[in-house]
Design a protein around this motif. Structure first.
Motif, PDB file in Angstrom:
ATOM      1  N   LEU A   1      -8.250  12.611 -15.682  1.00 60.00           N
ATOM      2  CA  LEU A   1      -7.918  13.122 -14.444  1.00 60.00           C
ATOM      3  C   LEU A   1      -7.985  14.700 -14.371  1.00 60.00           C
ATOM      4  O   LEU A   1      -8.458  15.283 -13.326  1.00 60.00           O
ATOM      5  CB  LEU A   1      -6.418  12.772 -14.205  1.00 60.00           C
ATOM      6  CG  LEU A   1      -6.116  11.270 -13.973  1.00 60.00           C
ATOM      7  CD1 LEU A   1      -4.542  11.156 -14.232  1.00 60.00           C
ATOM      8  CD2 LEU A   1      -6.754  10.899 -12.609  1.00 60.00           C
ATOM      9  N   ASN A   2      -7.624  15.502 -15.168  1.00 64.44           N
ATOM     10  CA  ASN A   2      -7.800  17.013 -15.523  1.00 64.44           C
ATOM     11  C   ASN A   2      -9.000  17.360 -15.198  1.00 64.44           C
ATOM     12  O   ASN A   2      -9.449  18.346 -14.179  1.00 64.44           O
ATOM     13  CB  ASN A   2      -7.242  17.504 -16.420  1.00 64.44           C
ATOM     14  CG  ASN A   2      -6.946  18.927 -16.236  1.00 64.44           C
ATOM     15  OD1 ASN A   2      -6.712  19.573 -15.223  1.00 64.44           O
ATOM     16  ND2 ASN A   2      -7.112  19.598 -17.503  1.00 64.44           N
TER      17      ASN A   2
ATOM     18  N   ARG B   1     -11.839  15.535 -13.831  1.00 63.48           N
ATOM     19  CA  ARG B   1     -12.168  15.312 -12.623  1.00 63.48           C
ATOM     20  C   ARG B   1     -11.627  16.138 -11.495  1.00 63.48           C
ATOM     21  O   ARG B   1     -12.197  16.254 -10.527  1.00 63.48           O
ATOM     22  CB  ARG B   1     -11.713  13.524 -12.352  1.00 63.48           C
ATOM     23  CG  ARG B   1     -12.435  12.914 -13.213  1.00 63.48           C
ATOM     24  CD  ARG B   1     -14.174  12.658 -12.884  1.00 63.48           C
ATOM     25  NE  ARG B   1     -14.625  11.717 -13.907  1.00 63.48           N
ATOM     26  CZ  ARG B   1     -15.288  12.246 -15.077  1.00 63.48           C
ATOM     27  NH1 ARG B   1     -15.281  13.339 -15.421  1.00 63.48           N
ATOM     28  NH2 ARG B   1     -15.738  11.289 -15.825  1.00 63.48           N
ATOM     29  N   ILE B   2     -10.266  16.567 -11.561  1.00 63.99           N
ATOM     30  CA  ILE B   2      -9.535  17.146 -10.478  1.00 63.99           C
ATOM     31  C   ILE B   2      -9.811  18.696 -10.542  1.00 63.99           C
ATOM     32  O   ILE B   2      -9.992  19.469  -9.499  1.00 63.99           O
ATOM     33  CB  ILE B   2      -8.115  17.044 -10.461  1.00 63.99           C
ATOM     34  CG1 ILE B   2      -7.679  15.451 -10.029  1.00 63.99           C
ATOM     35  CG2 ILE B   2      -7.236  18.013  -9.652  1.00 63.99           C
ATOM     36  CD1 ILE B   2      -6.414  14.916 -10.355  1.00 63.99           C
ATOM     37  N   ASN B   3      -9.842  19.528 -11.689  1.00 59.10           N
ATOM     38  CA  ASN B   3      -9.911  20.798 -12.036  1.00 59.10           C
ATOM     39  C   ASN B   3     -11.359  21.025 -12.592  1.00 59.10           C
ATOM     40  O   ASN B   3     -11.595  22.326 -12.983  1.00 59.10           O
ATOM     41  CB  ASN B   3      -8.850  21.349 -12.653  1.00 59.10           C
ATOM     42  CG  ASN B   3      -7.464  20.995 -12.089  1.00 59.10           C
ATOM     43  OD1 ASN B   3      -7.448  21.395 -10.879  1.00 59.10           O
ATOM     44  ND2 ASN B   3      -6.491  20.396 -12.737  1.00 59.10           N
TER      45      ASN B   3
ATOM     46  N   GLU C   1      -2.775  23.508 -10.353  1.00 58.40           N
ATOM     47  CA  GLU C   1      -3.716  22.440 -10.856  1.00 58.40           C
ATOM     48  C   GLU C   1      -3.384  21.524 -11.634  1.00 58.40           C
ATOM     49  O   GLU C   1      -3.499  20.237 -11.360  1.00 58.40           O
ATOM     50  CB  GLU C   1      -4.744  23.196 -11.502  1.00 58.40           C
ATOM     51  CG  GLU C   1      -5.454  24.545 -10.752  1.00 58.40           C
ATOM     52  CD  GLU C   1      -4.634  25.715 -10.716  1.00 58.40           C
ATOM     53  OE1 GLU C   1      -5.319  26.842 -10.562  1.00 58.40           O
ATOM     54  OE2 GLU C   1      -3.629  25.808 -11.362  1.00 58.40           O
TER      55      GLU C   1
ATOM     56  N   LYS D   1      -0.972  19.061  -9.530  1.00 61.63           N
ATOM     57  CA  LYS D   1      -2.085  17.982  -9.037  1.00 61.63           C
ATOM     58  C   LYS D   1      -2.315  16.797  -9.695  1.00 61.63           C
ATOM     59  O   LYS D   1      -2.591  15.797  -9.553  1.00 61.63           O
ATOM     60  CB  LYS D   1      -3.177  18.697  -8.280  1.00 61.63           C
ATOM     61  CG  LYS D   1      -3.891  17.658  -7.503  1.00 61.63           C
ATOM     62  CD  LYS D   1      -5.106  18.561  -6.817  1.00 61.63           C
ATOM     63  CE  LYS D   1      -5.971  17.380  -5.848  1.00 61.63           C
ATOM     64  NZ  LYS D   1      -7.015  18.161  -5.100  1.00 61.63           N
ATOM     65  N   VAL D   2      -2.639  17.101 -10.890  1.00 62.53           N
ATOM     66  CA  VAL D   2      -3.075  16.123 -12.108  1.00 62.53           C
ATOM     67  C   VAL D   2      -1.905  15.026 -12.147  1.00 62.53           C
ATOM     68  O   VAL D   2      -2.250  14.019 -12.214  1.00 62.53           O
ATOM     69  CB  VAL D   2      -3.464  16.604 -13.254  1.00 62.53           C
ATOM     70  CG1 VAL D   2      -3.543  15.757 -14.335  1.00 62.53           C
ATOM     71  CG2 VAL D   2      -4.651  17.499 -13.298  1.00 62.53           C
TER      72      VAL D   2
ATOM     73  N   THR E   1      -1.392  13.150  -9.002  1.00 60.61           N
ATOM     74  CA  THR E   1      -2.480  12.146  -8.687  1.00 60.61           C
ATOM     75  C   THR E   1      -2.021  11.036  -9.715  1.00 60.61           C
ATOM     76  O   THR E   1      -2.234   9.753  -9.547  1.00 60.61           O
ATOM     77  CB  THR E   1      -3.807  12.563  -9.046  1.00 60.61           C
ATOM     78  OG1 THR E   1      -4.061  13.580  -8.221  1.00 60.61           O
ATOM     79  CG2 THR E   1      -4.717  11.421  -8.826  1.00 60.61           C
TER      80      THR E   1
ATOM     81  N   ILE F   1     -13.196  12.305  -8.368  1.00 62.64           N
ATOM     82  CA  ILE F   1     -12.081  12.647  -7.637  1.00 62.64           C
ATOM     83  C   ILE F   1     -12.263  13.728  -6.361  1.00 62.64           C
ATOM     84  O   ILE F   1     -12.102  13.594  -5.422  1.00 62.64           O
ATOM     85  CB  ILE F   1     -10.796  12.878  -8.128  1.00 62.64           C
ATOM     86  CG1 ILE F   1     -10.267  11.658  -9.183  1.00 62.64           C
ATOM     87  CG2 ILE F   1      -9.715  13.409  -7.379  1.00 62.64           C
ATOM     88  CD1 ILE F   1      -9.259  12.017 -10.077  1.00 62.64           C
ATOM     89  N   ASP F   2     -13.063  14.582  -6.892  1.00 59.55           N
ATOM     90  CA  ASP F   2     -13.715  15.670  -6.070  1.00 59.55           C
ATOM     91  C   ASP F   2     -15.074  15.737  -6.320  1.00 59.55           C
ATOM     92  O   ASP F   2     -15.737  16.080  -7.244  1.00 59.55           O
ATOM     93  CB  ASP F   2     -13.040  17.042  -6.450  1.00 59.55           C
ATOM     94  CG  ASP F   2     -13.354  18.332  -5.718  1.00 59.55           C
ATOM     95  OD1 ASP F   2     -14.222  18.266  -5.069  1.00 59.55           O
ATOM     96  OD2 ASP F   2     -12.637  19.388  -5.919  1.00 59.55           O
TER      97      ASP F   2
ATOM     98  N   SER G   1     -18.326  13.590 -11.945  1.00 63.77           N
ATOM     99  CA  SER G   1     -17.887  12.707 -12.948  1.00 63.77           C
ATOM    100  C   SER G   1     -18.709  12.745 -14.137  1.00 63.77           C
ATOM    101  O   SER G   1     -18.891  11.654 -14.867  1.00 63.77           O
ATOM    102  CB  SER G   1     -17.725  11.185 -12.383  1.00 63.77           C
ATOM    103  OG  SER G   1     -19.065  10.947 -11.858  1.00 63.77           O
TER     104      SER G   1
END
Length: 450
Positions: free
Chosen positions: A230-231, A233-235, A254, A257-258, A261, A320-321, A326
């Motif tokens: 997750l981290n 993909r998000i950050n 940051e 948000k992980v 989510t 995710i972003d 990915s």
């Protein structure tokens, strides 16, 4: 004593800036896994046997081997490796001391400060460098010139802060989302490309009476893999590595948000996860009671060989972003180290030199098809479809992390992050309190690095 280089710094050092983010650079990093035998790179790290071989040719006696491979499949694979070593070296016998994987990992510090075995299983990355810097591992630089088939990048992954080698890389494997092909085919499920797709698929699986995501965190470390995915993909990869190195705050927006989510995804995970081991969660995937599982490829150890294992497949954790994508993955490197003062140093080095050969890796990956070899000379002809896909998956990744408990300080991973993540799983609502507690403890632990 100098501070162990962070995993972010370590990864940045693997390749020159001109190729670090390119297809060439990515494939150079795991050239061994891809089986690309480039003569120039091999010569850089492994040449003709030199004088160091004389120390091991006359070795005799018993070599003690501390192994964390306590599960049936890898334990049997290592037994075949040690048996073959003895056959080739009849004057040397390996006495294996197998300890429960989780216990071995959590007690490694006291183990190394006590009376450790001559050779022991361990990981590359921050944790290897950490114990080398603390003087708890043996220098094997003298036998590295005798090792063939390792790229420059793998040599760097085996090198401590002092420029000496302390690690012999052996195998690696990707983390991803694993599933059964037959279940997806029977239900008409499609591999999700985005987080929204994953949520929609999870909801459909619930309607179909499946636990969408198998989950077991009784041992504390498995859920770290979900955080890492997750981290990244998000950050993004660099933020993740900086966070692991203690350079970013855990209580910033940051990381919040992980966890936020992740909290939204928890309803699709198997419940009662803190009372379930990863093996039990894997069995629910194997028994078609769960649809997916975020884990390393060793999940296949819980699938019988043959049609059952052939039914296993995986896909990368969804995007995710779109600005981040990915293409950052986790693919830990497993291998071996020597204790600081082995009782049989000549025997230990002879064993390590054997473990560095493509023949040794070939025995292991044939017995355990949930890992892939890193030596460029290893025979990949008998690889399963899953192993072949893993090779391509690792080779095409833009960035590769090693896993939270290898990318950060061991005391931070074990003493802070295991209880923190388990607290989150029990109570995902108090994210502010969670991240503030993590940050406070991080500052205290990482302050000892300065």
């Amino acid at each position: 004593m100098s501070r162990p280089q962070s995993q972010a710094e370590y990864l940045a050092s693997l390749l020159p800036p001109s190729v670090a983010g390119t297809q060439f650079g990515r494939r150079a990093l795991f050239r061994g896994a891809l089986g690309v035998a480039a003569a120039g790179s091999l010569a850089a790290c492994g040449g003709d046997s030199g004088d160091s071989a004389a120390d091991t040719k006359s070795a005799t006696g018993v070599v003690t081997f501390g192994s964390n491979q306590s599960d049936e499949v890898p334990k049997a694979a290592y037994a075949k490796v040690t048996d073959q070593f003895h056959t080739a070296n009849p004057k040397l016998t390996v006495k294996t001391n197998t300890v429960d994987h989780n216990t071995f990992q959590e007690q490694i510090n006291s183990y190394l400060q006590g009376s450790p075995d001559d050779v022991f299983t361990w990981f590359s990355g921050f944790r290897m460098r950490f114990f080398a810097a603390k003087g708890l591992a043996g220098d094997i630089s003298d036998i590295w010139p005798d090792m063939k088939g390792f790229s420059d990048a793998l040599k760097t992954a085996s090198t401590g802060d002092d420029g000496k080698q302390y690690f012999v890389p052996f195998t690696n494997y990707p983390w991803a989302i694993f599933y059964r092909k037959s279940v997806f085919a029977d239900k008409g499920y499609q591999v999700p490309k985005t987080l929204d797709d994953l949520v929609a698929l999870s909801k459909q699986m619930q309607k179909d009476k499946l636990a969408p995501i198998a989950f077991g965190d009784k041992d504390g470390w498995p859920a770290m893999g979900t955080f890492d995915q997750l981290n990244m993909r998000i950050n993004g990869f660099q933020f993740h590595m900086d966070l692991m190195a203690g350079k970013k705050p855990w209580n910033g927006p940051e990381v919040k948000k992980v966890f936020d989510t992740w909290a939204g995804l928890l309803p699709y995970h198997q419940d009662a996860s803190l009372g379930r081991t990863w093996q039990e969660a894997a069995q629910s995937l194997q028994q078609k009671k769960a649809g997916m599982y975020v884990l390393g490829m060793f999940v296949g150890q819980q699938f019988p060989k043959g049609a059952e294992q052939d039914d296993l497949d995986f896909f990368t954790f969804p995007e995710i972003d779109s600005a981040i994508g990915s293409d950052a993955i986790e693919a830990p490197i497993d291998g071996f180290m020597m204790s600081k003062r082995p009782k049989n140093e000549a025997g230990a080095k002879a064993f390590l030199k054997y473990l560095a050969t493509p023949e040794a890796e070939g025995v292991s990956v044939a017995a355990d098809p949930t890992v892939i070899a890193v030596n460029s000379g290893a025979d990949t002809g008998a690889y399963s479809a899953l192993q072949k896909k893993a090779v391509e998956f690792v080779g095409s990744a833009k960035n590769i992390s090693q896993f939270m408990d290898r990318d950060t300080r061991p005391d931070f991973a074990s003493n802070v992050m295991i209880p923190a993540i388990q607290t989150f799983i029990k109570n995902p609502k108090d994210i502010d309190g969670l991240v503030n507690s993590i940050e406070k403890q991080k500052q205290s632990i990482f302050a000892t690095d300065s």
